[in-house]
Design a protein around this motif. Structure first.
Motif, short mmCIF file in Angstrom:
data_model
loop_
_atom_site.label_atom_id
_atom_site.label_comp_id
_atom_site.label_asym_id
_atom_site.label_seq_id
_atom_site.Cartn_x
_atom_site.Cartn_y
_atom_site.Cartn_z
N SER A 125 0.95 -1.22 0.03
CA SER A 125 0.05 -0.10 0.15
C SER A 125 0.87 1.22 0.07
N SER A 126 2.10 1.14 0.60
CA SER A 126 3.14 2.46 0.49
C SER A 126 3.65 2.79 -0.79
N CYS A 127 3.87 1.63 -1.69
CA CYS A 127 4.75 1.93 -2.48
C CYS A 127 4.14 1.31 -3.90
N ARG A 128 3.87 -0.32 -4.18
CA ARG A 128 3.43 -0.69 -5.37
C ARG A 128 2.03 -0.46 -5.64
N GLN A 129 1.14 -0.20 -4.70
CA GLN A 129 -0.15 0.15 -4.94
C GLN A 129 -0.05 1.71 -5.82
N TYR A 130 0.75 2.73 -5.43
CA TYR A 130 1.06 3.76 -6.19
C TYR A 130 1.51 3.41 -7.73
#
Length: 342
Positions: free
Chosen positions: A116-121
């Motif tokens: 949620s803090s990197c890949r989702q972006y």
């Protein structure tokens, strides 16, 4: 590689009461969050008039980045788009296309690895580009920055300032408590090249801040803001449970530092300033919450440094890091897979 713009990419938040439930629907889509939990979180926003601080914080950061770029001769326009609320990232990407932008760098308001803090972006960027079409500009996310001095030093100064407000006679019974958003245990231990990076990076960031702000003071990393079905295990302990354990162990004073965040958005002002502060009061603990980087000049300068790193990849001496965990500019394929939904 050449770039002709920078995009500030953030979580987004409601700015009036009628925005709250549609915003939460965007945030939780596909996550099976119970309706009563949604209603509970909606009430948190209504406590502040239905307005999240995060969008104004992004406006302030956007203005500060633009001013810093101009002062240092970095001639790149800076735009802003959100994951969950207006300005939506797809609309921003469409504006970039209309402005003739073909390649941009993305700075996200999350310092860490993980789903949620990197890949989702990265998924958000891909989805936004797909919505715009084949002529959408390319957007490359800048690297994670949990150990960059521009992130660590503002947090450390905030902890030192908070600690200075407590009774020095109680120093031996004072504890430093770092907090970050909890995630499912399955997500924290996800497989792949960056499996487990979220928790590992948070622990390194906490150690870097603690050794600068309060050498020798005991500290812990705990969790806040969990959501989702109660039967799904999430990282623990929760900050409120941890405060109860500290009080039972004779701790009299706590400094709580939201190391997982870059600004004082709703999960800071509600979960910490409201709920955790109330728990501490019930327990008789002296409680001070340390600040976040926000628009600290060092944090703003860090954004420029991350951009110039990517513009000048051969200049490795300009790459400032305080930690030792692995870091890379482009996430490997398959990193930080999402947790399986129950």
């Amino acid at each position: 590689m050449s770039y002709d713009a920078v995009v500030l990419i953030s979580f987004g938040g409601p700015e009036r009461p009628e925005d709250v439930l549609p915003f939460l629907a965007n945030v939780t889509r596909g996550r099976n969050v119970p309706p009563d939990r949604l209603a509970e979180v909606a009430e948190h926003y209504q406590h502040f008039g239905g307005v999240s601080p995060i969008n104004q914080q992004c406006r302030d950061l956007l203005a500060a980045i633009r001013a810093d770029f101009a002062a240092h001769g970095l001639d790149l326009p800076v735009h802003w788009g959100n994951r969950n609320w207006h300005p939506m990232l797809a609309d921003t990407v469409a504006q970039l296309r209309d402005d003739g932008i073909t390649s941009a760098l993305g700075f996200v308001t999350s310092a860490y690895g993980g789903y949620s803090s990197c890949r989702q972006y990265l998924e958000d960027i891909s989805t936004a580009r797909a919505a715009v079409g084949p002529d959408a500009p390319r957007i490359e996310k800048l690297r994670q920055y949990w150990d960059h001095p521009g992130f660590v030093e503002p947090h450390a100064d905030a902890v030192a300032n908070a600690l200075a407000t407590l009774d020095p006679a109680r120093r031996d019974s004072t504890r430093l408590v770092f907090t970050a958003h909890s995630i499912p245990v399955s997500m924290a231990a996800s497989a792949g090249p960056q499996g487990g990076r979220y928790e590992a990076q948070l622990r390194e960031a906490a150690a870097l801040v603690a050794e600068r702000a309060a050498p020798g003071l005991p500290y812990d990393l705990v969790w806040q803001s969990r959501s989702g079905p109660p039967q799904v295990p999430w990282l623990e302990p929760d900050v409120n449970d941890h405060l109860r354990a500290l009080a039972a162990d004779g701790v009299t004073s706590v400094v709580v530092s939201p190391i997982g965040f870059v600004s004082d958005h709703l999960e800071v002002v509600w979960d910490l300033d409201t709920e955790a502060a109330a728990t501490a009061k019930q327990l008789g603990l002296d409680f001070v919450r340390a600040g976040t980087p926000g628009t600290d000049r060092r944090f703003v300068a860090m954004v420029r440094e991350l951009v110039t790193e990517r513009l000048n990849p051969a200049d490795t001496a300009a790459r400032r890091r305080l930690g030792t965990l692995p870091a890379w500019d482009t996430c490997p394929a398959g990193c930080c897979q999402p947790a399986r939904r129950p």
